[in-house]
Write a protein that holds these residues in place. Structure first.
Motif, PDB file in Angstrom:
ATOM      1  N   VAL A   3       0.975  -1.159   0.145  1.00 34.73           N
ATOM      2  CA  VAL A   3      -0.146  -0.055   0.062  1.00 34.73           C
ATOM      3  C   VAL A   3       0.906   1.313   0.024  1.00 34.73           C
ATOM      4  N   PRO A   4       0.831   1.830  -1.139  1.00 35.79           N
ATOM      5  CA  PRO A   4       1.721   3.212  -1.208  1.00 35.79           C
ATOM      6  C   PRO A   4       1.145   4.309  -0.232  1.00 35.79           C
ATOM      7  N   GLY A   5       1.957   4.969   0.502  1.00 36.50           N
ATOM      8  CA  GLY A   5       1.722   5.960   1.388  1.00 36.50           C
ATOM      9  C   GLY A   5       1.866   7.488   0.745  1.00 36.50           C
ATOM     10  N   ASP A   6       1.431   8.270   1.198  1.00 33.43           N
ATOM     11  CA  ASP A   6       1.476   9.585   0.659  1.00 33.43           C
ATOM     12  C   ASP A   6       2.923  10.338   0.382  1.00 33.43           C
ATOM     13  N   GLY A   7       3.759   9.848   1.108  1.00 34.90           N
ATOM     14  CA  GLY A   7       5.238  10.393   0.711  1.00 34.90           C
ATOM     15  C   GLY A   7       5.790   9.268   0.035  1.00 34.90           C
ATOM     16  N   GLY A   8       5.262   8.331  -0.675  1.00 29.57           N
ATOM     17  CA  GLY A   8       5.995   7.476  -1.628  1.00 29.57           C
ATOM     18  C   GLY A   8       6.338   6.081  -0.984  1.00 29.57           C
ATOM     19  N   GLU A   9       6.327   6.106   0.478  1.00 31.40           N
ATOM     20  CA  GLU A   9       6.766   5.015   1.256  1.00 31.40           C
ATOM     21  C   GLU A   9       5.654   3.867   0.845  1.00 31.40           C
ATOM     22  N   VAL A  10       6.096   2.374   1.136  1.00 29.93           N
ATOM     23  CA  VAL A  10       5.221   1.354   0.838  1.00 29.93           C
ATOM     24  C   VAL A  10       4.872   0.596   2.079  1.00 29.93           C
ATOM     25  N   ARG A  11       3.555   0.618   2.607  1.00 28.77           N
ATOM     26  CA  ARG A  11       3.108  -0.324   3.653  1.00 28.77           C
ATOM     27  C   ARG A  11       2.816  -1.691   3.296  1.00 28.77           C
ATOM     28  N   ARG A  12       3.302  -2.710   4.214  1.00 29.51           N
ATOM     29  CA  ARG A  12       2.934  -3.848   3.767  1.00 29.51           C
ATOM     30  C   ARG A  12       1.729  -4.575   4.746  1.00 29.51           C
ATOM     31  N   VAL A  13       0.604  -4.823   3.966  1.00 28.82           N
ATOM     32  CA  VAL A  13      -0.610  -5.313   4.563  1.00 28.82           C
ATOM     33  C   VAL A  13      -0.645  -6.927   4.294  1.00 28.82           C
ATOM     34  N   VAL A  14      -0.694  -7.614   5.460  1.00 32.34           N
ATOM     35  CA  VAL A  14      -0.894  -9.198   5.086  1.00 32.34           C
ATOM     36  C   VAL A  14      -2.351  -9.424   4.978  1.00 32.34           C
ATOM     37  N   ALA A  15      -2.712 -10.042   4.129  1.00 25.28           N
ATOM     38  CA  ALA A  15      -4.223 -10.476   3.690  1.00 25.28           C
ATOM     39  C   ALA A  15      -4.101 -12.159   3.791  1.00 25.28           C
ATOM     40  N   ARG A  16      -4.438 -12.916   4.534  1.00 21.89           N
ATOM     41  CA  ARG A  16      -4.465 -14.222   4.647  1.00 21.89           C
ATOM     42  C   ARG A  16      -5.710 -14.953   5.227  1.00 21.89           C
ATOM     43  N   ASN A  17      -5.824 -16.216   5.328  1.00 22.93           N
ATOM     44  CA  ASN A  17      -6.727 -16.867   6.143  1.00 22.93           C
ATOM     45  C   ASN A  17      -6.342 -17.338   7.543  1.00 22.93           C
ATOM     46  N   PHE A  18      -7.144 -17.279   8.286  1.00 16.17           N
ATOM     47  CA  PHE A  18      -7.119 -17.969   9.764  1.00 16.17           C
ATOM     48  C   PHE A  18      -8.527 -18.392  10.081  1.00 16.17           C
ATOM     49  N   PRO A  19      -8.436 -19.937   9.948  1.00 17.50           N
ATOM     50  CA  PRO A  19     -10.058 -20.374   9.908  1.00 17.50           C
ATOM     51  C   PRO A  19     -10.026 -20.254  11.352  1.00 17.50           C
ATOM     52  N   VAL A  20     -11.528 -19.715  11.901  1.00 14.23           N
ATOM     53  CA  VAL A  20     -11.967 -19.549  13.283  1.00 14.23           C
ATOM     54  C   VAL A  20     -12.298 -20.927  13.693  1.00 14.23           C
ATOM     55  N   SER A  21     -12.166 -21.122  15.153  1.00 13.24           N
ATOM     56  CA  SER A  21     -12.639 -22.387  15.579  1.00 13.24           C
ATOM     57  C   SER A  21     -13.320 -22.190  16.705  1.00 13.24           C
ATOM     58  N   ILE A  22     -13.517 -23.182  17.635  1.00 12.01           N
ATOM     59  CA  ILE A  22     -14.254 -23.182  18.679  1.00 12.01           C
ATOM     60  C   ILE A  22     -13.394 -23.512  19.965  1.00 12.01           C
ATOM     61  N   ASP A  23     -14.042 -23.363  21.214  1.00 12.61           N
ATOM     62  CA  ASP A  23     -13.192 -23.702  22.472  1.00 12.61           C
ATOM     63  C   ASP A  23     -13.532 -25.263  22.737  1.00 12.61           C
ATOM     64  N   VAL A  24     -12.819 -26.294  22.020  1.00 13.58           N
ATOM     65  CA  VAL A  24     -12.999 -27.537  22.089  1.00 13.58           C
ATOM     66  C   VAL A  24     -13.181 -28.222  23.053  1.00 13.58           C
ATOM     67  N   ASP A  25     -12.222 -27.869  24.299  1.00 14.02           N
ATOM     68  CA  ASP A  25     -12.177 -28.452  25.462  1.00 14.02           C
ATOM     69  C   ASP A  25     -13.567 -28.205  26.428  1.00 14.02           C
ATOM     70  N   SER A  26     -13.902 -26.954  26.446  1.00 16.78           N
ATOM     71  CA  SER A  26     -15.198 -26.925  27.100  1.00 16.78           C
ATOM     72  C   SER A  26     -16.339 -27.549  26.536  1.00 16.78           C
ATOM     73  N   PHE A  27     -16.405 -27.768  25.148  1.00 16.06           N
ATOM     74  CA  PHE A  27     -17.614 -28.684  24.597  1.00 16.06           C
ATOM     75  C   PHE A  27     -17.388 -30.251  25.047  1.00 16.06           C
ATOM     76  N   VAL A  28     -16.085 -30.835  25.197  1.00 17.06           N
ATOM     77  CA  VAL A  28     -15.569 -32.090  25.497  1.00 17.06           C
ATOM     78  C   VAL A  28     -16.133 -32.006  26.933  1.00 17.06           C
ATOM     79  N   GLN A  29     -15.723 -31.370  27.709  1.00 19.95           N
ATOM     80  CA  GLN A  29     -16.231 -31.432  29.035  1.00 19.95           C
ATOM     81  C   GLN A  29     -17.969 -31.229  29.467  1.00 19.95           C
ATOM     82  N   LEU A  30     -18.621 -30.648  28.431  1.00 26.58           N
ATOM     83  CA  LEU A  30     -19.833 -30.713  28.708  1.00 26.58           C
ATOM     84  C   LEU A  30     -20.296 -32.158  28.316  1.00 26.58           C
TER      85      LEU A  30
END
Ligand code: G6P
Length: 471
Positions: free
Chosen positions: A215-242
């Motif tokens: 992403v280019p900034g106003d002063g010509g510098e470049v900012r690096r933005v990471v865009a990727r997947n992080f698949p969300v999940s559940i609190d497995v242990d608490s379900f197992v306990q229940l």
């Protein structure tokens, strides 16, 4: 550390005597972030769910809670309107037509700015701020402008649509620019991340290298933005306990008895939302009964449809449509002693949900589009007996991980019917084999793994992969 989400992790309750109290809502996000937040003296910024009421910040379980007020009109324009009647249908493949209204957009801008200002006030110098979901996509850019010292992450819990759909949005550039204010933009699936980077290339012409957007900034510098997947999940242990608790196991047996001890109990659990494919599921089940491939003597479907966004037009129409369908199907197929569909328009505590999961031989997740679908993961986590069959839509994010489910295309009614019959008739050995593999998958990526991997990427402790696989 500051977390920003539309809803706070606590519910406001008013007792019969008028006393007020806050109750922690049992979502996975809170469970995952609680330890991190406590250790980092964290603050959570969000709306209480109550309109036209100001609340002072307070402490809850070692986390400071900072309520952001919304007026009645903002609830209508920003929350019900732009968030849930523009972005929600647009981001879910226009299953329902999105409505575009300029007053809704104006309200979205105003409310996003209020959240950004609250976050800017709460964050210490150099703090990490994690913004969540489609209601707050402008916050990263606004916050960066207010506080360039912060490390800003954004996670989108719902799908990000392909360009042909995304480009319908009149404010498509503003939203992308809002998101690009973050250092890391996280998505559920690699396909969502790919849709996002493609939109960035098309609309801004920025260079993208794998998961990195320059992403280019106003002063010509470049900012690096990471865009990727992080698949969300559940609190497995608490379900197992229940799932191991004797009282909950007894409740599961009681549920089956209450249904007349049918050979097969099938279960659907959804917010009553048009993205969930409830009508497709009911149609498939109805046809199987009408064609005598199944019989109400042997099979019952329990459909939990929890009330959701009840003042938004398409949700009102959906409720009428589903309830008409359930009524007709039961009228045509039930007998005095056997009801085809047990339909429950209610929300239940987690304990009762676990009892439902344990009582169900077959779980039906037939979403037409879903960011992840945590119900699928919850069902698997609860099946400590390695039994039960999951029928899962390939349009739910969880199908990327849960490949040993019976994967279906919910639009293909014949295919769905065949999968239901296959699930019901599946031999015990195959059920065990599949469920073991599914359980392993769910245990490998819990909600704490998810938050750790997002935060490690955000704070530079994890390396960014060279590329995101095209799907
Ligand atoms: C989805 C969204 C969440 C939202 C939830 C419930 O899971 O990703 O951001 O909170 O639905 O919807 P509601 O409109 O009641 O917050």
């Amino acid at each position: 550390m500051v977390v920003v989400s539309n809803r706070l992790p606590v519910d406001h309750e008013v007792g019969p005597d008028g006393t007020q109290r806050w109750r922690t809502s049992p979502g996975g996000l809170v469970t995952a972030l609680e330890p991190v937040m406590r250790a980092a003296d964290g603050a959570w910024i969000g709306w209480t769910g109550v309109a036209d009421k100001e609340f002072e910040p307070f402490e809850n379980d070692g986390i400071s809670i900072v309520p952001v007020p919304l007026s009645g009109e903002e609830v209508e324009y920003y929350y019900e309107g732009f968030s849930n009647d523009t972005l929600w249908p647009l981001y879910h493949d226009v299953i329902a037509p999105p409505s575009f209204h300029r007053e809704w957009w104006d309200s979205y801008l105003v409310v996003n700015r209020r959240f950004a200002e609250a976050a800017a006030r709460a964050a210490a110098f150099g703090a990490v701020v994690w913004v969540h979901d489609y209601q707050l996509q402008l916050v990263p850019r606004m916050l960066r402008e207010l506080r360039p010292d912060l490390v800003i992450g954004f996670f989108n819990h719902i799908p990000f649509p392909p360009y042909g759909i995304y480009s319908q949005l009149p404010w498509r550039k503003q939203i992308l620019d809002g998101l690009l204010g973050a250092d890391v933009v996280g998505f559920q699936r690699s396909a969502d991340a790919g849709n996002f980077t493609r939109a960035v290339r098309r609309l801004f012409g920025y260079t993208t290298r794998g998961a990195v957007v320059e992403v280019p900034g106003d002063g010509g510098e470049v900012r690096r933005v990471v865009a990727r997947n992080f698949p969300v999940s559940i609190d497995v242990d608490s379900f197992v306990q229940l799932a191991k608790r004797p009282d909950i196991r007894a409740r599961a047996r009681e549920i089956r008895e209450g249904l007349g001890n049918p050979e097969t109990v099938m279960l659907g659990v959804d917010r009553l939302d048009y993205t969930k494919g409830i009508a497709h599921r009911l149609k498939a089940f109805g046809e199987l009964l009408a064609q005598h491939r199944l019989s109400v003597e042997d099979v019952t479907l329990v459909q939990v449809a929890s009330p959701s966004r009840e003042r938004v037009g398409p949700y009102m129409a959906l409720r009428d449509e589903i309830e008409l369908q359930v009524g007709r199907l039961n009228g045509d197929q039930s007998t005095i002693s056997h009801t085809a569909i047990s339909y429950l328009h209610q929300a239940y505590p987690r304990e009762e949900m676990v009892a439902f999961y344990l009582a169900a031989d077959v779980m039906l997740v037939t979403a037409l589009r879903d960011g992840m679908n945590l119900v699928a993961k919850e069902y698997v986590a609860c099946r400590v007996d390695n039994d039960g069959v999951l029928v899962l839509s390939e349009f739910a994010g969880s199908s990327d991980e849960l490949k040993q489910a019976l994967l279906i295309n919910p639009h293909d009614i014949e295919g769905l019917k065949d999968a239901i019959v296959t699930a019901i008739e599946m031999p015990p050995a195959e059920r065990r084999r599949r469920m073991r593999a599914l359980r392993k998958k769910v245990q490998e990526n819990t909600v704490s793994d998810w938050s750790a991997s997002f935060l490690d990427t955000l704070t530079g402790r994890a390396t960014v992969p060279a590329g995101i696989p095209e799907t």
